[in-house]
Structure formats: C-alpha cells, structure tokens
Design a protein around this motif. Sequence first.
Motif, mmCIF file in Angstrom:
data_model
loop_
_atom_site.group_PDB
_atom_site.id
_atom_site.type_symbol
_atom_site.label_atom_id
_atom_site.label_comp_id
_atom_site.label_asym_id
_atom_site.label_seq_id
_atom_site.Cartn_x
_atom_site.Cartn_y
_atom_site.Cartn_z
ATOM 1 N N SER A 162 -7.857 -0.292 -3.999
ATOM 2 C CA SER A 162 -7.676 -0.170 -2.450
ATOM 3 C C SER A 162 -8.583 -1.145 -1.796
ATOM 4 N N THR B 275 -2.209 4.181 4.336
ATOM 5 C CA THR B 275 -2.799 3.347 5.188
ATOM 6 C C THR B 275 -3.805 4.332 6.059
ATOM 7 N N PRO C 127 0.747 -1.256 -0.075
ATOM 8 C CA PRO C 127 -0.073 -0.139 0.050
ATOM 9 C C PRO C 127 0.850 1.206 -0.246
ATOM 10 N N THR D 275 -9.744 -0.123 8.595
ATOM 11 C CA THR D 275 -8.569 0.132 7.908
ATOM 12 C C THR D 275 -8.642 0.221 6.324
ATOM 13 N N GLU E 20 -6.604 0.595 2.918
ATOM 14 C CA GLU E 20 -5.264 0.810 2.165
ATOM 15 C C GLU E 20 -5.323 1.146 0.731
#
Length: 231
Positions: free
Chosen positions: A42, A9, A6, A33, A35
């Motif tokens: 994503s 984040t 990633p 979360t 990323e």
Amino acid sequence: MADKKPISTNTSVDTKTEKGANGVTVKTIVTTTVEKYADGSSSTKTKTQTITEGASMQKIDPTTGKPTGETLNIGDAQKKASKVPVTTDDDFLQAALKAHNQYRKQHGADSLKLSPELCMIAQAWANKIAAADQMQHSDNGYGENIHWSSGVVTDGKAPVEHWYSEVKQFDFKNGDYQKGTGHFSQVVWKGSKELGIAKAAGKAGGTYVVANYNPAGNYLGLYKENVSKPK
C-alpha cells in the motif's frame, strides 16, 4: 509502485480550526489517501493545506519597519498573490527550512512545514524585486522576510541566520513590537505553521531571498504568547 494499479483507494479529510485572540481563524486541512495493491502493499499520500480567514493585517512600511496605520484583508491579499514555478534548488529550500526549525525549537515553537504554494509565491516576489534590484515588501497577506546579499547565496541557512541575529536586540521583557527585530520574531513566531522561500539573482549580481509565512506573525499585542525566550 507508480506502474501498479490500486485495487482500492480510501481518502480521509481531517480539518482543525483554531481561532486566535486577534480574530484570525486558521483552518488546517489534512487529506490522507491510502491506496492498496493486489500484492498486499500500500501507499499513503498526505496533503496539508492551511487557510487563514476573517482578519486584516497592518501594512508595514518597508523603509522604517513600522506599521503604516493602513490595513489589508488577509484573504483578499492572499488570493491576489502572484505565483510562478519555483526555480530555487531544493537543497537551498531544505537548508532554510531546517535552519528555521532549529531556531524555532530553541524558542519553544513547533516546526514549520515547507509549502509548495508559498514557495511559488515567494519565487514570484523574489523574481520581481530582483528584476528591479530593489528591496521591497509585498502586500500578499502572508508574513514576509527579505534578505539581500551582494554575492551569490548558495546556502539556505545564511539568510535565516541573518534574520535570527536580531535576537540580540529583542527585549523579551517588553513583549511587543520592537523596531529592528521583526525578522527575528517572524522566524520564531509560534502561530506560523508554513514556510515558503525562494531566491533570485539581481541584475547587478546580488541575490534576493524572500520568505513567506502562513499565518503571518508580528501581530501587535500578541508577541508575549508567540515569541518566547530561548531555552
């Protein structure tokens, strides 16, 4: 996507606190979360944790199903609960979850979420009582239903149907604790949010199934607001 790194984040935490009339404080912590990757894609991961604080629960006599008059601190009991890796197959877990939520919907209760941690706790207790070949409730601070069958249980729906069948004996006009209906009322208890379930084979060939619920149900004086008539 597992092999991509990633480029950014972002983690957010949302905490919801609910306090019931019985003094139980339930905190629901949702961690999200996100990323992002260089190609514009994503991924989003969400973790939900439910914590019960600040209350005691009455111990239930596993033979009579009645409160013993003794209490245990919920937080202390939950911290001491044994956990082991879950050996119950996922198809069984998902079928049990689906059956719970189908019944809960009929009674106006929100769906339960399957908790990996609660499944580990349920597995530990299922293993223990299966090794002893003895039906017995734990004092782990969570709600609990136990089922035994003389044969092999492959469908997670089967024990839930058995627990729910007690609805035929439940008097909704009474609206409080009733002997012989505690399995049913825990299945549809509106205040419960998480489910853990597991099974283990007994020495004589039978199957033991343990379900744990967080927060626990079956609180005296709170049945009317948590156990509604089926729609």
